[in-house]
Design a protein around this motif. Structure first.
Motif, PDB file in Angstrom:
ATOM      1  N   LEU A  12       0.856  -1.193   0.000  1.00  0.00           N
ATOM      2  CA  LEU A  12       0.000   0.000   0.000  1.00  0.00           C
ATOM      3  C   LEU A  12       0.885   1.233   0.000  1.00  0.00           C
ATOM      4  N   ASN A  13       0.623   2.142  -0.941  1.00  0.00           N
ATOM      5  CA  ASN A  13       1.413   3.359  -1.078  1.00  0.00           C
ATOM      6  C   ASN A  13       0.559   4.574  -0.728  1.00  0.00           C
ATOM      7  N   ILE A  14       1.105   5.479   0.081  1.00  0.00           N
ATOM      8  CA  ILE A  14       0.404   6.712   0.432  1.00  0.00           C
ATOM      9  C   ILE A  14       1.242   7.921   0.007  1.00  0.00           C
ATOM     10  N   TYR A  45      -1.297  -1.274  -4.136  1.00  0.00           N
ATOM     11  CA  TYR A  45      -2.478  -0.462  -3.875  1.00  0.00           C
ATOM     12  C   TYR A  45      -2.043   0.984  -3.633  1.00  0.00           C
ATOM     13  N   LEU A  46      -2.843   1.912  -4.146  1.00  0.00           N
ATOM     14  CA  LEU A  46      -2.502   3.327  -4.058  1.00  0.00           C
ATOM     15  C   LEU A  46      -3.601   4.096  -3.337  1.00  0.00           C
ATOM     16  N   ILE A  66     -10.926   9.838   0.704  1.00  0.00           N
ATOM     17  CA  ILE A  66      -9.847   9.169  -0.009  1.00  0.00           C
ATOM     18  C   ILE A  66     -10.393   8.084  -0.925  1.00  0.00           C
ATOM     19  N   VAL A  67      -9.554   7.663  -1.853  1.00  0.00           N
ATOM     20  CA  VAL A  67      -9.868   6.520  -2.709  1.00  0.00           C
ATOM     21  C   VAL A  67      -8.646   5.609  -2.736  1.00  0.00           C
ATOM     22  N   ILE A  68      -8.888   4.328  -2.894  1.00  0.00           N
ATOM     23  CA  ILE A  68      -7.805   3.361  -3.018  1.00  0.00           C
ATOM     24  C   ILE A  68      -7.971   2.634  -4.339  1.00  0.00           C
ATOM     25  N   THR A  69      -6.944   2.665  -5.132  1.00  0.00           N
ATOM     26  CA  THR A  69      -6.959   2.005  -6.430  1.00  0.00           C
ATOM     27  C   THR A  69      -5.837   0.979  -6.498  1.00  0.00           C
ATOM     28  N   ARG A  70      -5.863   0.184  -7.525  1.00  0.00           N
ATOM     29  CA  ARG A  70      -4.807  -0.793  -7.754  1.00  0.00           C
ATOM     30  C   ARG A  70      -4.024  -0.370  -8.979  1.00  0.00           C
ATOM     31  N   LYS A  71      -2.720  -0.508  -8.931  1.00  0.00           N
ATOM     32  CA  LYS A  71      -1.874  -0.021 -10.018  1.00  0.00           C
ATOM     33  C   LYS A  71      -2.216  -0.675 -11.346  1.00  0.00           C
ATOM     34  N   ASP A  72      -2.663  -1.947 -11.287  1.00  0.00           N
ATOM     35  CA  ASP A  72      -2.995  -2.643 -12.527  1.00  0.00           C
ATOM     36  C   ASP A  72      -4.439  -2.396 -12.959  1.00  0.00           C
ATOM     37  N   GLY A  73      -5.151  -1.546 -12.219  1.00  0.00           N
ATOM     38  CA  GLY A  73      -6.522  -1.214 -12.590  1.00  0.00           C
ATOM     39  C   GLY A  73      -7.566  -2.213 -12.118  1.00  0.00           C
TER      40      GLY A  73
END
Length: 222
Positions: free
Chosen positions: A24-26, A96-97, A116-123
């Motif tokens: 997880l990246n913040i 995860y971003l 906030i929103v959390i997305t995945r780098k691969d979509g």
């Protein structure tokens, strides 16, 4: 035969989910507080952006904290939110971003109710929920003026992410400042607010040497 067994064992180890953990990246404007009942170790000199996570559900405490310039005093201030508890279901070795839902134009206003929103780098799809807390951290000013309603934020967020009861605020204790001040007027809230404003005023107008001397004295009063 021996080399075959060793190679197989190595392949199994490298293929396990414990080795290939998710992440997880913040951004710089957020900080980790706790994860799954454990405080996240950070320091004031480096920003911890990445948090490794294993497969499954995790409860992660983060908060928004960013600097902005005060229009009145033209000096930098910090806008800090109460902790957010993110429940994230990790599935697979993915990055995860975490990011603000939209561009932050007013840091002070955003800190009051950060989205906030959390997305995945691969979509890919991300399963998560966000809970806003009302936990308030113990502050130096509050301690000095004897109206501390805060908690140890690290301990409190660790308890929340472990689904335990939130620690109560520590009991009040007299301070040197309280002893030296005159009896409080009938409206204690107004008196406390005025005291804080005066302290902030003198702090902003003090030179570096005076600030250090005051901090040295204040820390000894805690």
């Amino acid at each position: 035969m021996k080399s075959t067994v060793t190679a197989s064992a190595l392949f199994a180890l490298l293929s396990s989910s414990s080795v290939f953990a998710a992440n997880l990246n913040i951004p710089m404007s957020f900080e980790y507080l706790a994860v799954d009942g454990q405080e996240v170790e950070t320091n004031n000199f480096t920003h911890k952006a990445n948090l490794p996570l294993t497969e499954g559900e995790h409860k992660i405490a983060v908060r928004y904290s960013d600097m902005y310039e005060d229009d009145i005093s033209d000096s930098p201030n910090f806008a800090t939110s109460s902790p957010l508890i993110v429940t994230l279901n990790v599935s697979g070795d993915h990055q995860y971003l975490l990011a603000p839902k939209s561009d932050v134009i007013d840091p002070k206003g955003y800190a009051k109710a950060p989205e906030i929103v959390i997305t995945r780098k691969d979509g890919g799809n991300v399963h998560y929920s966000v809970t806003h807390t009302q936990l308030k951290e113990t502050s130096l000013v509050s301690k000095l003026f004897g109206n501390d309603n805060g908690v140890n934020l690290d301990e409190a967020t660790a308890a929340v992410t472990a689904d335990k009861a939130i620690p109560s605020a520590p009991a009040q204790k007299a301070t040197a400042v309280e002893t030296m001040t005159a009896p409080a007027p009938a409206n204690t809230a107004d008196s406390s607010a005025h005291a804080k404003q005066m302290l902030q005023y003198w702090w902003m107008n003090a030179d570096e040497a005076t600030r250090k001397e005051f901090m040295s004295w204040a820390i000894k009063q805690l």
